[in-house]
Design a protein around this motif. Structure first.
Motif, PDB file in Angstrom:
ATOM      1  N   CYS B 294      -2.136  18.311  -1.959  1.00  0.00           N
ATOM      2  CA  CYS B 294      -2.077  18.156  -3.321  1.00  0.00           C
ATOM      3  C   CYS B 294      -3.330  18.153  -3.765  1.00  0.00           C
ATOM      4  CB  CYS B 294      -1.293  17.078  -3.791  1.00  0.00           C
ATOM      5  SG  CYS B 294      -2.080  15.525  -2.999  1.00  0.00           S
ATOM      6  N   SER B 295      -3.546  18.056  -5.104  1.00  0.00           N
ATOM      7  CA  SER B 295      -4.914  17.968  -5.782  1.00  0.00           C
ATOM      8  C   SER B 295      -4.777  16.735  -6.677  1.00  0.00           C
ATOM      9  CB  SER B 295      -5.142  19.439  -6.671  1.00  0.00           C
ATOM     10  OG  SER B 295      -5.604  20.361  -5.718  1.00  0.00           O
ATOM     11  N   ILE B 296      -6.023  16.122  -6.700  1.00  0.00           N
ATOM     12  CA  ILE B 296      -6.148  14.804  -7.661  1.00  0.00           C
ATOM     13  C   ILE B 296      -7.426  15.198  -8.456  1.00  0.00           C
ATOM     14  CG2 ILE B 296      -6.472  12.518  -7.882  1.00  0.00           C
ATOM     15  CD1 ILE B 296      -4.953  11.961  -5.561  1.00  0.00           C
ATOM     16  N   PHE B 297      -7.243  15.191  -9.966  1.00  0.00           N
ATOM     17  CA  PHE B 297      -8.334  15.487 -10.814  1.00  0.00           C
ATOM     18  C   PHE B 297      -9.058  14.295 -11.137  1.00  0.00           C
ATOM     19  CE2 PHE B 297      -8.467  20.185 -11.152  1.00  0.00           C
ATOM     20  CZ  PHE B 297      -7.183  20.234 -10.676  1.00  0.00           C
ATOM     21  N   LYS B 298      -9.740  13.455 -10.383  1.00  0.00           N
ATOM     22  CA  LYS B 298     -10.314  11.986 -10.803  1.00  0.00           C
ATOM     23  C   LYS B 298     -11.615  11.808 -10.086  1.00  0.00           C
ATOM     24  CE  LYS B 298      -6.336   9.812 -12.414  1.00  0.00           C
ATOM     25  NZ  LYS B 298      -5.173   8.965 -12.261  1.00  0.00           N
ATOM     26  N   GLU B 299     -12.293  10.815 -10.488  1.00  0.00           N
ATOM     27  CA  GLU B 299     -13.427  10.660  -9.936  1.00  0.00           C
ATOM     28  C   GLU B 299     -13.157  10.251  -8.133  1.00  0.00           C
ATOM     29  OE1 GLU B 299     -14.622   7.284  -8.973  1.00  0.00           O
ATOM     30  OE2 GLU B 299     -16.341   7.988  -8.141  1.00  0.00           O
ATOM     31  N   GLN B 300     -14.013  10.526  -7.608  1.00  0.00           N
ATOM     32  CA  GLN B 300     -13.969  10.437  -6.118  1.00  0.00           C
ATOM     33  C   GLN B 300     -13.550   9.172  -5.593  1.00  0.00           C
ATOM     34  OE1 GLN B 300     -17.473  11.647  -3.855  1.00  0.00           O
ATOM     35  NE2 GLN B 300     -16.717  10.933  -1.865  1.00  0.00           N
ATOM     36  N   THR B 301     -13.621   7.717  -6.062  1.00  0.00           N
ATOM     37  CA  THR B 301     -13.459   6.580  -5.532  1.00  0.00           C
ATOM     38  C   THR B 301     -12.028   6.339  -6.240  1.00  0.00           C
ATOM     39  OG1 THR B 301     -15.671   5.768  -5.986  1.00  0.00           O
ATOM     40  CG2 THR B 301     -14.361   4.202  -5.408  1.00  0.00           C
ATOM     41  N   GLU B 302     -11.978   6.861  -7.490  1.00  0.00           N
ATOM     42  CA  GLU B 302     -10.659   6.599  -7.748  1.00  0.00           C
ATOM     43  C   GLU B 302      -9.326   7.711  -7.137  1.00  0.00           C
ATOM     44  OE1 GLU B 302      -9.606   4.346  -9.880  1.00  0.00           O
ATOM     45  OE2 GLU B 302      -7.529   5.045  -9.912  1.00  0.00           O
ATOM     46  N   ALA B 303      -9.957   8.693  -6.797  1.00  0.00           N
ATOM     47  CA  ALA B 303      -8.945   9.749  -6.011  1.00  0.00           C
ATOM     48  C   ALA B 303      -8.613   9.105  -4.658  1.00  0.00           C
ATOM     49  CB  ALA B 303      -9.448  11.022  -6.001  1.00  0.00           C
ATOM     50  N   LYS B 304      -9.789   8.738  -4.132  1.00  0.00           N
ATOM     51  CA  LYS B 304      -9.427   8.005  -2.759  1.00  0.00           C
ATOM     52  C   LYS B 304      -8.468   6.784  -2.844  1.00  0.00           C
ATOM     53  CE  LYS B 304     -12.399   5.378  -0.744  1.00  0.00           C
ATOM     54  NZ  LYS B 304     -13.921   4.900  -0.437  1.00  0.00           N
ATOM     55  N   LYS B 305      -8.654   6.077  -3.936  1.00  0.00           N
ATOM     56  CA  LYS B 305      -7.899   4.852  -3.881  1.00  0.00           C
ATOM     57  C   LYS B 305      -6.289   5.205  -4.102  1.00  0.00           C
ATOM     58  CE  LYS B 305      -8.108   1.244  -7.097  1.00  0.00           C
ATOM     59  NZ  LYS B 305      -8.777   0.590  -8.473  1.00  0.00           N
ATOM     60  N   GLU B 306      -6.093   6.332  -4.928  1.00  0.00           N
ATOM     61  CA  GLU B 306      -4.667   6.659  -5.263  1.00  0.00           C
ATOM     62  C   GLU B 306      -4.142   7.330  -3.868  1.00  0.00           C
ATOM     63  OE1 GLU B 306      -4.153   8.740  -8.733  1.00  0.00           O
ATOM     64  OE2 GLU B 306      -5.080   7.136  -9.933  1.00  0.00           O
ATOM     65  N   ILE B 307      -4.651   8.127  -3.264  1.00  0.00           N
ATOM     66  CA  ILE B 307      -3.886   8.769  -2.163  1.00  0.00           C
ATOM     67  C   ILE B 307      -3.834   7.855  -0.979  1.00  0.00           C
ATOM     68  CG2 ILE B 307      -6.107   9.688  -1.302  1.00  0.00           C
ATOM     69  CD1 ILE B 307      -2.677  11.144  -1.279  1.00  0.00           C
ATOM     70  N   MET B 308      -4.834   6.754  -0.844  1.00  0.00           N
ATOM     71  CA  MET B 308      -4.771   5.802   0.219  1.00  0.00           C
ATOM     72  C   MET B 308      -3.431   4.696  -0.051  1.00  0.00           C
ATOM     73  SD  MET B 308      -6.866   5.599   2.772  1.00  0.00           S
ATOM     74  CE  MET B 308      -7.442   4.082   3.399  1.00  0.00           C
ATOM     75  N   ALA B 309      -3.481   4.469  -1.180  1.00  0.00           N
ATOM     76  CA  ALA B 309      -2.293   3.409  -1.949  1.00  0.00           C
ATOM     77  C   ALA B 309      -0.979   4.278  -1.639  1.00  0.00           C
ATOM     78  CB  ALA B 309      -2.560   3.159  -3.271  1.00  0.00           C
ATOM     79  N   ALA B 310      -0.803   5.411  -1.779  1.00  0.00           N
ATOM     80  CA  ALA B 310       0.477   6.204  -1.825  1.00  0.00           C
ATOM     81  C   ALA B 310       0.848   6.332  -0.237  1.00  0.00           C
ATOM     82  CB  ALA B 310       0.157   7.763  -2.336  1.00  0.00           C
ATOM     83  N   CYS B 311      -0.338   6.501   0.578  1.00  0.00           N
ATOM     84  CA  CYS B 311      -0.059   6.778   2.151  1.00  0.00           C
ATOM     85  C   CYS B 311       0.415   5.441   2.823  1.00  0.00           C
ATOM     86  CB  CYS B 311      -1.227   7.499   2.790  1.00  0.00           C
ATOM     87  SG  CYS B 311      -1.350   9.096   2.351  1.00  0.00           S
ATOM     88  N   ILE B 312      -0.238   4.383   2.139  1.00  0.00           N
ATOM     89  CA  ILE B 312       0.012   2.851   2.644  1.00  0.00           C
ATOM     90  C   ILE B 312       1.502   2.699   2.322  1.00  0.00           C
ATOM     91  CG2 ILE B 312      -0.463   0.385   2.347  1.00  0.00           C
ATOM     92  CD1 ILE B 312      -3.512   1.510   2.227  1.00  0.00           C
ATOM     93  N   ALA B 313       1.965   3.011   1.179  1.00  0.00           N
ATOM     94  CA  ALA B 313       3.110   2.460   0.588  1.00  0.00           C
ATOM     95  C   ALA B 313       4.227   3.255   1.417  1.00  0.00           C
ATOM     96  CB  ALA B 313       3.296   2.940  -0.715  1.00  0.00           C
ATOM     97  N   ALA B 314       3.989   4.629   1.869  1.00  0.00           N
ATOM     98  CA  ALA B 314       4.847   5.529   2.491  1.00  0.00           C
ATOM     99  C   ALA B 314       5.183   4.860   4.078  1.00  0.00           C
ATOM    100  CB  ALA B 314       4.235   6.981   2.696  1.00  0.00           C
ATOM    101  N   VAL B 315       3.736   4.533   4.492  1.00  0.00           N
ATOM    102  CA  VAL B 315       4.077   3.797   5.918  1.00  0.00           C
ATOM    103  C   VAL B 315       4.752   2.401   5.923  1.00  0.00           C
ATOM    104  CG1 VAL B 315       2.524   2.500   7.804  1.00  0.00           C
ATOM    105  CG2 VAL B 315       1.778   4.878   6.757  1.00  0.00           C
ATOM    106  N   GLU B 316       4.332   1.700   4.990  1.00  0.00           N
ATOM    107  CA  GLU B 316       5.347   0.499   4.921  1.00  0.00           C
ATOM    108  C   GLU B 316       6.932   0.598   4.762  1.00  0.00           C
ATOM    109  OE1 GLU B 316       3.273  -1.456   1.724  1.00  0.00           O
ATOM    110  OE2 GLU B 316       1.854  -2.226   3.003  1.00  0.00           O
ATOM    111  N   GLU B 317       7.135   1.691   3.759  1.00  0.00           N
ATOM    112  CA  GLU B 317       8.553   2.080   3.476  1.00  0.00           C
ATOM    113  C   GLU B 317       9.074   2.513   4.724  1.00  0.00           C
ATOM    114  OE1 GLU B 317      10.587   5.344   1.006  1.00  0.00           O
ATOM    115  OE2 GLU B 317       8.584   4.713   0.345  1.00  0.00           O
ATOM    116  N   ALA B 318       8.500   3.526   5.569  1.00  0.00           N
ATOM    117  CA  ALA B 318       9.034   3.733   6.746  1.00  0.00           C
ATOM    118  C   ALA B 318       9.361   2.842   7.826  1.00  0.00           C
ATOM    119  CB  ALA B 318       8.133   4.975   7.459  1.00  0.00           C
ATOM    120  N   GLU B 319       8.865   1.556   7.678  1.00  0.00           N
ATOM    121  CA  GLU B 319       8.787   0.723   8.807  1.00  0.00           C
ATOM    122  C   GLU B 319      10.081  -0.301   8.624  1.00  0.00           C
ATOM    123  OE1 GLU B 319       4.823  -1.036   8.815  1.00  0.00           O
ATOM    124  OE2 GLU B 319       4.589   0.510  10.568  1.00  0.00           O
TER     125      GLU B 319
END
Lengths: 319, 319
Positions: B294-319
């Motif tokens: 996917c693409s995120i059009f945000k500032e680097q730190t913000e983009a990282k924060k958003e994709i990390m958060a989404a992935c962490i949530a997906a891991v938690e959901e799968a457990e």
């Protein structure tokens, strides 16, 4: 040691029972795959067979070892696999050093410690020989045996990359896949898994990378401090020695490891026209033409300077 | 497109002459190996055959391409290899998009652009199909052809590691070695050669590595600045997307690449119980369960924060 045919080895194993299978210390995929694979095969014939390694088997191989819980019996026939010399036995396996009945090995350097032995130095792995042995014994290879033997083959060939690979290697890999070997998962476990500590160490090591002005000599260093900070295990430095030689234009790759008491252990890898063993001989070391080693007892910067200079000189001489 | 048997494809090629063989843009080992391998084989029958790729062939394949200097003729029969759609043609190959007579491919997604075609979606590489084709045509495979075809097989399987490998893959590799394929040298060139720029880039990328607190999500970033400073080519970032997923304990690996105009292109690789395409869909992207983007059009730190958060949530959901 009487050199026997694989057919004769098959006959011996068919006749015997209560078979103990010895593996070398610091067991690798070929030792584990050959030893456990053979044990599974012998058990499938109703025999009692136990693999024995004096060292603990790394847990990455648990998909193999879990299938062969120890039986425990007074052994009547001692077999060794992938064992070039009994000097490589350790722990509880040492007591059988003098009483190996049958040796099955692929090291041309095998020193003939057993009563009878089949050694094929052209075989890329001992596991390939085990596969041929089971075929002669007409043992039906199930997927657990196939996984064990496939592991031996792929680890001893760097995943079918090394120069020891023959068409037989691929042919046997194909047959093992037809028997149910899960090649994808085995290759993933063996080649595409790294600990965080190893990644951490790689990062630190890459930061030490230096090149000669012409880019033909590359150098990396692994210090005790890096090992400690990264938390990497000794075994995890293995792949790192290859990094420098993979770089385009590099003819000599140097890996320097800090040991105790001011020793720097140096490994030199070279391309065909440069003799690494000659370079290492300058420092009292030796080895093969393409891979050799030596030790330098100097301060880190000085040790680096000396080995770099020797390698640069060797490159210049070869041109 | 009329789906034909490989026997029928062999018959067509036997009958025709002045054959042009099209390959896709950004040619990889399978395109080059299949296209040039087939051209060599047809020439061995006394036919005129030229491979044609709109893009320049990377010089790492010169051991293949050097063996097939262009002849130049008015083509009477147009063949495509390893080409899922004519949208993947480039440069001078585009003009033949509407006139492909015969397509030989291993992409299940092949959209049927040719008059007649043989597509085997289960084949790990197109080169494997070419090998079978040559056997049907009773062409004697020399070592140059064997090297070309072997290259296609080993590159499209990640050196026999990927899940597309079948026992046929190994069996064909064995036969090619028997025909003289230099597997060691090919594997070295394809898998164990890195430019200094790539090593430089890897070092910088490793420095950006971050983990979620439980170590199950790992992140790396490749910025435009790193590309510039290292001097790495775009194609050299490919292997890097896999680094994070190789780390023990990591279930989701994220690679974020800085593009132009404030875009961060994100690639997510996941283990089986986590759906990467679902994560990427949150940002308007998509893909497969195990690999999506996917693409995120945000500032680097913000983009990282958003994709990390989404992935962490997906891991938690799968457990």
């Amino acid at each position: 040691m009487e050199r026997i045919t694989l057919e004769h080895a098959a006959k011996l194993l068919s006749e015997k029972d209560d078979i103990l299978i010895l593996m070398h210390k610091s067991p690798d995929g070929d030792a584990v795959g050959s030893g456990y694979g053979l044990a599974m095969a012998l058990r499938s014939l109703g025999k009692r067979a136990d693999p024995l390694c004096g060292d603990e088997i790394p847990k990455v191989y648990s998909y193999i070892t879990d299938k062969v819980p120890a039986i425990g019996f007074e052994p009547k026939f001692i077999v060794s696999v992938d064992l070039a010399t009994t000097a490589l036995l350790s722990g509880s396996a040492v007591e059988y050093a003098e009483s190996v009945d049958l040796c099955i090995d692929h090291h041309g350097s095998n020193n003939g410690y057993a009563k009878e032995g089949y050694v094929d130095g052209k075989s890329a792995s001992c596991a390939e020989i085990i596969k041929k042995l089971l075929d002669i014994m007409q043992i039906s290879i199930d997927n657990d045996m196939a996984n064990a033997i496939f592991t031996g083959i792929c680890t001893d060939t760097g995943c079918f990359k090394f120069s020891n690979v023959t068409s037989d290697t691929h042919r046997i890999a194909a047959e093992l896949m037809d028997c149910g070997a899960d090649s994808t998962e085995i290759c993933r476990l063996m080649f595409d898994c790294k600990s965080r500590a190893k990644i951490e160490l790689e990062k630190m090591v890459l930061e030490t990378m230096e090149f000669s002005p012409d880019g033909k000599v590359a150098f990396v260093c692994i210090t005790k401090d890096m090992m400690e900070k990264s938390g990497a295990a000794q075994g995890e430095t293995e792949g790192i020695a290859g990094i420098t030689k993979q770089i385009e234009g590099v003819k000599v790759g140097i890996t320097m490891r800090e040991k105790d008491n001011g020793e720097f252990r140096i490994s030199v890898r070279s391309s065909e026209d440069i003799d690494a063993s000659k370079i290492c001989a300058l420092f009292g070391g030796g080895g093969h033409r393409a891979a050799a080693g030596c030790s330098i007892f100097k301060e880190q910067t000085e040790a680096k300077k000396e080995i770099m200079a020797a390698c640069i000189a060797a490159v210049e001489e070869a041109e």
